[in-house]
Design an enzyme around this catalytic site. Structure first.
Site, mmCIF file in Angstrom:
data_model
loop_
_atom_site.group_PDB
_atom_site.id
_atom_site.type_symbol
_atom_site.label_atom_id
_atom_site.label_comp_id
_atom_site.label_asym_id
_atom_site.label_seq_id
_atom_site.Cartn_x
_atom_site.Cartn_y
_atom_site.Cartn_z
ATOM 1 N N HIS A 135 -2.234 1.597 7.188
ATOM 2 C CA HIS A 135 -2.554 1.497 5.768
ATOM 3 C C HIS A 135 -2.381 2.864 5.119
ATOM 4 O O HIS A 135 -2.749 3.893 5.700
ATOM 5 C CB HIS A 135 -3.989 0.994 5.576
ATOM 6 C CG HIS A 135 -4.391 0.830 4.143
ATOM 7 N ND1 HIS A 135 -3.787 -0.076 3.289
ATOM 8 C CD2 HIS A 135 -5.335 1.461 3.399
ATOM 9 C CE1 HIS A 135 -4.343 0.004 2.107
ATOM 10 N NE2 HIS A 135 -5.281 0.937 2.155
ATOM 11 N N CYS A 174 0.830 -1.207 0.000
ATOM 12 C CA CYS A 174 0.000 0.000 0.000
ATOM 13 C C CYS A 174 0.863 1.254 0.000
ATOM 14 O O CYS A 174 0.480 2.276 -0.583
ATOM 15 C CB CYS A 174 -0.939 -0.004 1.194
ATOM 16 S SG CYS A 174 -0.105 -0.075 2.793
#
Length: 1240
Positions: free
Chosen positions: A471, A211
């Site tokens: 994230h 990510c």
């Protein structure tokens, strides 16, 4: 020709001619002069070593000439051959013997042998200065220049090097590089500068903790200047010759360009394999599949791209740092900071320049991005006596301050959210989509008048509480002016309000200046760098490219005049400020008048005129077509005539803002201005069309809740209670029931107090309804009944009043106690006769659903349900209970004066009497109940069919203890508040034990269990004088029902359906299950209990009146003895009983098709104790954990430990069972029965 190596062309013929000339006599004479100069410098005799030195020099020239001839010559197309090739070649060569009037040249060309020593001495003396100058040029030093011609040649040859290291021109100016690898004018800023159509771009697949990589690439691909440059590298993409050193897929620049094209051309998410495969090439310590920092990856990625670009040049390792800082990546992201250190003793100022590609802002003491900039560029004091001043030559105190010497085209900002320990600072930093850094630029007043405006183009966000977990996502601005959120493969539009409320980690701002053609270096960026010549030549440079460079500190007057001539027409009059006042941005180098006419297009001017007033009122920004633009009014305190433009546009008619055909394509910019500045102006209520990707619904609704709530019956709070919306008919019925019950109880002597309570409640309703309109307007018109919804906030007041009413009601005589019991049965009898044919099933279903949703919707459901039934609750409770309102209005208060209200029921199976075995036993007057038993039963035995809304039939064979409440304290509070609607008006109010006290609603069975375990095993029930096994039978029934495949939620639903008599299938199945379980439980169920269970099931299906009377009597009983502390204690024991019953019942069943956690515990205990080999293991599935011992040897040996481990597990299981209230005999029975079933 006196010069050995003159300015050479790059063709082979010219090189060969120069070589032949250098091998002739001219080379020999020149070499001899140089050799004599060297000998003179060294202090030796020139005549003794002239021959050998000449041979050595000649051999070196021949060797170098051969190398030049054998070298490969690359050709490159240039715009101006004289400036780009010949001017650069002059800096590579040193004049060995320049022309001078001192006679050296003539002597050198004259008698070579006759006047060697004299010429040598003179030449050596002059050559010393020349050598000194030459060495200064090569090594970067400076020396005194003697001749005017020498000065001229030195400046022409290496004026850049002399500027770089502090030439006498201006040591406080940014040095110039010798060579520019990529011109700054070639950078195209903005999406409009590209010939192609830019799409939103697809997402990127996460191939394993990537990510950080996906978000970084998305942020870079949505920077217009970088994307335009990557697309322009198509020629290099086809002829990339560095694939051998950078991998089989080409260089990193080619990989970036290919990945960008794939995101633009594909319709689905792409896999960034070209970048992911070069992760070790980008950074050696990054590991594939491991979480990394996005900012660290960005820095290494840009550095790898710079290195790949430098590898295109043959001698890239020999380039100095200033030349390396002219790559396209540095031209886009690079800038220079000016550091000024001022001595506090002598006021000496030391100025240095620092190259940067991103700004790291400290946010610990800042709440906004502007505050962080102020802290970064503010003057800070160095530690005392820690700075060594160049003027004082000692350590003194000093101050240091940064300023922008040259602002980058794309400004990268990283917020310092992570500490060295990996902790994250999660505070909210507010920022705007456009910022102005004019006040931080180190520029002249002329240049400072032009704002240094930046526009947010992309950002990287981090979701998580630590650097080591979380994230990353990205937000990018597209060509249409809308922002999109890129969460790996998911791409969705995001509103400007959400963008500004995001906890950003990395932000990219691009200069808010665009052009139609090639973008030149902007005037607003505060730079002093010119790509052609030094500051001395600023006047000619401005003449050739007037919009490219404006020297903020020009040394010549002509440069300042030229700069003023170029910029002054932009701020005179009400015309549009070209270059930044509209969407065209940068001006081309064609003159000020031509530029001003070029950007005066009617559509853009019309769009600006219709938005100028609104945008200026918000933040002084002037909109272009779908782009952020900044007006000069808010640039800094240095006002210019550009304010005249904003003031003139401020008085434009406001009706132009309402033209939808012009507002529609730029609505995203209006939202950005309005949302970021948080102003309550016309834009907030603008009804112009909005882009679907950037709605403003949330902000508008939040500001006008009080207006919209009255018009919209559906609100967010209502959706939390899904079953409440279907209760309008029930509310009407309850109101009718309330009136009927009040009329029936009118003859009661104690009705005066209930009437007073009702009047008080109505007054409170009016007051709290007004309060509700102010505080919670979304519930004003929930179902259109303002009266029933007016008591949303009076839970505490209702509790207080109910407690006071209950306490006053408890001071009655024994005669009033007997009258209260009579009143209960009479009122319930009249109620059932009247409402026998009413809608009973709808209320039951609603109540069941509400019982299931009590835990998750406690706050809203409690308030709304209580509001619906508060008015009816106060009066109906008083009429039903003759003054005892404990279960209706709030918590039950304990009092020794409470009447016993026993329930004696005569049914087909005999006379049943339920006694008590708790703290209030001494106060129960059972004799009074026995005296009134026959009369009461005769009165209520007439209605044969029945229960109106009694879905909690006490004799329903439901699971009383299987379903353990997830939040018993919340359930208890909801019960005490009296929030259930049907509970307070239905005949379930018998002797005080409400069926709603448990999730399954089996009130009588649960109460029997509770009373049975007060003595931990002593039986307190009598069924015609015989000890009852009802508690043990209930355990078996509950466990049998769960094992038969009914889940917890399904069991509750089936139980409610069976109790209410609405589902014949469920009732039949449950009855058969009851009979089977009764017959199979040899030690826990007798013949009498089995028949009783069957009769109870049959009685439930037929809704017998005795069942209803028993439920009513037990409801009344609960009102008499339920106080707060006792109820809390009972619930704690009840929960233990539930656990014990499930454990005991789970082992006495066949192989369950579902999952039971207690069965899992028992099975695990058997797995651990299986070494003795007493019985075979049992599994939920034939193939479930077939190799548990082999796959978990460590756990098996650790917890089992042979015989000792099994014994330890058995002891712990026995202790838990006994602590939960279970009996030892019952445990042995169920364990043995479970073993028999498993072995079978």
């Amino acid at each position: 020709m006196p010069v050995s190596l003159a300015v050479c062309e790059t063709t082979a013929n010219v090189v060969n001619a120069a070589l032949r000339e250098s091998l002739g006599s001219c080379v020999a004479r020149a070499a001899l002069s140089a050799d004599e100069a060297k000998t003179s410098n060294g202090g030796g005799d020139g005549s003794s070593t002239s021959g050998s030195s000449t041979d050595n020099l000649q051999s070196q020239i021949v060797a170098n000439a051969k190398r030049v001839l054998l070298a490969k010559i690359d050709y490159e197309e240039v715009d101006n051959y004289h400036e780009s090739v010949l001017a650069k070649l002059k800096s590579k060569y040193i004049v060995i013997k320049p022309d001078s009037n001192g006679g050296a040249a003539s002597n050198g060309n004259g008698n070579y042998n006759g006047s060697n020593k004299t010429n040598g001495k003179f030449g050596a003396g002059n050559g010393h200065d020349n050598n000194g100058n030459g060495n200064g040029i090569v090594n970067g030093g400076t020396s005194a220049l003697n001749g005017g011609n020498n000065r001229k040649q030195i400046v022409v040859v290496d004026h850049q090097s002399s500027n770089q290291h502090g030439s006498p021109s201006n040591p406080n100016e940014l040095p110039k590089p010798k060579r520019v690898l990529y011109q700054r004018e070639h950078i195209r800023i903005g999406w409009k500068q590209s010939e192609r159509k830019w799409q939103v771009g697809t997402g990127m697949l996460n191939v394993g903790n990537t990510c950080y990589l996906n978000s970084s690439l998305q942020a870079l691909f949505h920077i217009p200047s970088l994307a335009n440059w990557l697309v322009s590298e198509s020629a290099h993409l086809e002829n990339c010759n560095i694939s051998e050193s950078c991998g089989s897929n080409g260089c990193i620049i080619c990989a970036m360009a290919k990945t960008l094209q794939s995101t633009q051309s594909n319709q689905s998410a792409v896999r960034p394999f070209l970048i992911y495969s070069k992760l070790r090439q980008i950074c050696k310590h990054m590991v594939v599949g491991r979480q990394e920092d996005a900012h660290e990856f960005l820095r290494f990625l840009i550095e790898a791209m710079e290195k790949a670009y430098l590898m295109r040049f043959r001698n890239y390792k020999e380039l100095d740092q200033l030349v390396k800082e002219t790559t396209p990546l540095n031209q886009i992201f690079g800038g220079y900071l000016r550091s000024e250190v001022r001595c506090l003793s002598c006021n000496h100022v030391s100025i240095t320049f620092q190259h940067f590609q991103d700004l790291l802002l400290d946010i610990r003491k800042s709440d906004t991005l502007e505050d962080a900039f102020d802290g970064y560029f503010s003057r800070e004091r160095l530690e005392d006596m820690g700075y060594k001043c160049e003027g004082c030559k000692k350590k003194v105190s000093a101050t240091k301050q940064f300023s922008l010497e040259r602002a980058p085209i794309t400004l990268c900002i990283q917020l310092k959210r992570f500490s060295m320990m990996g902790n994250k600072l999660t505070k909210q930093i507010s920022f705007k989509p456009r910022i102005d850094l004019s006040r931080f630029a180190a520029r002249s007043p002329t240049a400072a008048a032009q704002p240094l405006s930046y526009r947010l183009v992309s950002m990287v966000t981090h979701l998580g509480v630590s650097q080591h977990c979380g994230h990353y996502t990205a937000i990018g601005l597209t060509e249409t002016g809308s922002y999109y959120n890129f969460d790996d493969s998911c791409v969705r539009p995001i509103a400007m309000q959400s963008v500004c409320n995001t906890n950003a980690y990395i932000m990219f701002y691009e200069l808010d200046v665009n052009g139609n053609g090639h973008v030149v270096a902007p005037k607003m960026n505060g730079m002093r760098l010119t790509t052609n010549g030094g500051q001395q030549h600023s006047s000619p440079v401005v003449a050739t490219a007037p919009a490219a460079v404006v020297s903020a500190t020009a040394t010549s007057t002509s440069a300042s005049v030229s700069a003023a001539a170029v910029t002054s027409p932009r701020f005179i009059g009400p015309q549009l400020p070209n270059g930044y006042g509209n969407s065209n941005g940068h001006a081309l180098g064609g003159g000020a008048a031509k530029t001003a006419i070029q950007f005066k297009t009617t559509p853009q001017k019309h769009q600006q005129q219709q938005q100028a007033q609104t945008q200026y009122q918000l933040n002084g920004h002037i909109n272009g077509a779908a782009k952020f633009q900044t007006g000069a009014a808010n640039a800094n305190a240095n006002k210019s005539s550009c304010n005249t433009l904003n003031n003139s546009k401020q008085h434009q008619p406001q009706q132009q803002q309402q033209q939808p055909q012009h507002i529609l394509p730029i609505s995203s910019d209006e939202e950005e201005d309005s949302d970021d500045d948080n102003d309550n102006d016309n834009v907030k209520t603008n009804k112009a069309p909005q882009l679907p990707s950037m709605p403003k619904m949330f902000e508008e609704s939040s500001e006008s809740v009080a207006l919209t709530a009255k018009l919209k019956p559906k609100t967010a709070l209502k959706s939390l209670v899904p079953y409440e919306s279907a209760s309008e008919e029930e509310e009407q019925q309850q109101q009718q029931q309330q009136q009927t019950l009040q009329q029936q109880a009118a003859t009661n002597s104690r009705k005066r107090r209930s009437g007073a309570d009702s009047s008080d409640t109505d007054d409170d309703d009016d007051e709290e309804q007004q309060q509700q309109q102010q505080q919670q307007p979304s519930l004003i018109l929930r179902n259109g009944h303002a009266k029933t919804n007016g008591n949303l906030l009076n839970s505490s007041s209702s509790k207080t009043k109910s407690a006071s009413n209950a306490s006053s009601a408890n001071v009655n005589s024994s005669k009033q106690k007997t009258d209260a019991i009579d009143e209960i049965f009479k009122s319930l009898n009249n109620y059932k006769n009247k409402h026998r044919n009413d809608h009973n099933h709808v209320d039951d279903d609603d109540d069941d659903d509400e019982d299931e949703d009590e835990d998750e919707d406690e706050a809203q459901a409690q308030a709304e349900k209580k509001t619906v039934t508060k008015s009816s609750s106060s009066s109906s409770s008083t009429s039903l209970t003759n003054g005892w309102q404990q279960s209706q209005n709030g918590k039950a208060t304990a009092s020794p004066k409470t009447p016993p209200s026993p329930a004696v029921i005569k049914t087909k199976t005999g006379i049943w009497q339920v006694t008590r075995n708790d703290e209030d036993d001494d106060e129960n007057v059972d004799g009074v109940a026995d005296a009134d038993d026959d009369d009461d039963n005769d009165e209520v035995a007439e209605p044969a069919v029945v229960t109106a809304k009694n879905h909690k039939n006490p004799f329903a064979a439901g699971k009383a203890t299987a379903t353990t409440d997830a939040n018993p304290s919340a359930k208890r509070q909801k019960l005490l508040n009296g929030s259930s609607k049907s509970q307070q008006t239905t005949p379930r109010i018998g002797n005080g034990y409400q069926g709603e006290s448990l999730p399954n609603g089996n009130a009588v069975v649960s109460e029997l269990l509770k009373q049975n375990h007060r003595g931990y095993g002593s039986s307190v029930l009598s069924w015609n004088g015989k000890a009852s096994e009802l508690d043990k039978e209930t355990f078996d029934l509950v466990c049998a029902k769960r094992i038969a495949g009914y889940g917890a939620a399904a069991a509750d639903e089936h139980c409610c359906d069976v109790n209410s008599g609405h589902s014949s299938n469920y009732g039949t199945n449950y009855k058969s299950l009851n009979n089977d379980m009764s017959s199979s439980s040899s030690s826990s169920s007798s013949t009498n209990s089995s028949s009783n269970s069957s009769s109870r099931s049959n009685g439930n299906s037929s809704n017998c009146p005795p069942c209803d009377l028993l439920a009513e009597a037990r409801e009344q009983r609960k009102r008499d003895d339920d106080d707060e502390e006792e109820n809390e204690m009972d619930r704690g024991r009840q929960r233990k009983i539930k656990s014990a019953s499930v454990k005991c019942g789970s082992g006495a069943t066949a192989a369950p098709p579902g999952y039971n956690p207690f069965q899992e515990y028992e099975s695990q205990k058997r797995w651990h104790s299986n070494k003795s080999g007493s019985y075979s293991r049992f599994y939920h599935h034939p193939n479930y954990r077939s190799n548990f011992q082999q796959r978990n040897k460590f756990k098996h040996n650790r917890f089992a430990g042979g015989g000792g481990g099994a014994k330890f597990q058995q002891q712990r299981a026995l202790q838990r069972h006994l602590a939960s209230g279970g009996g030892f005999t019952r445990r042995q029975h169920h364990q043995s029965s479970g073993q028999q079933q498993q072995q079978s």
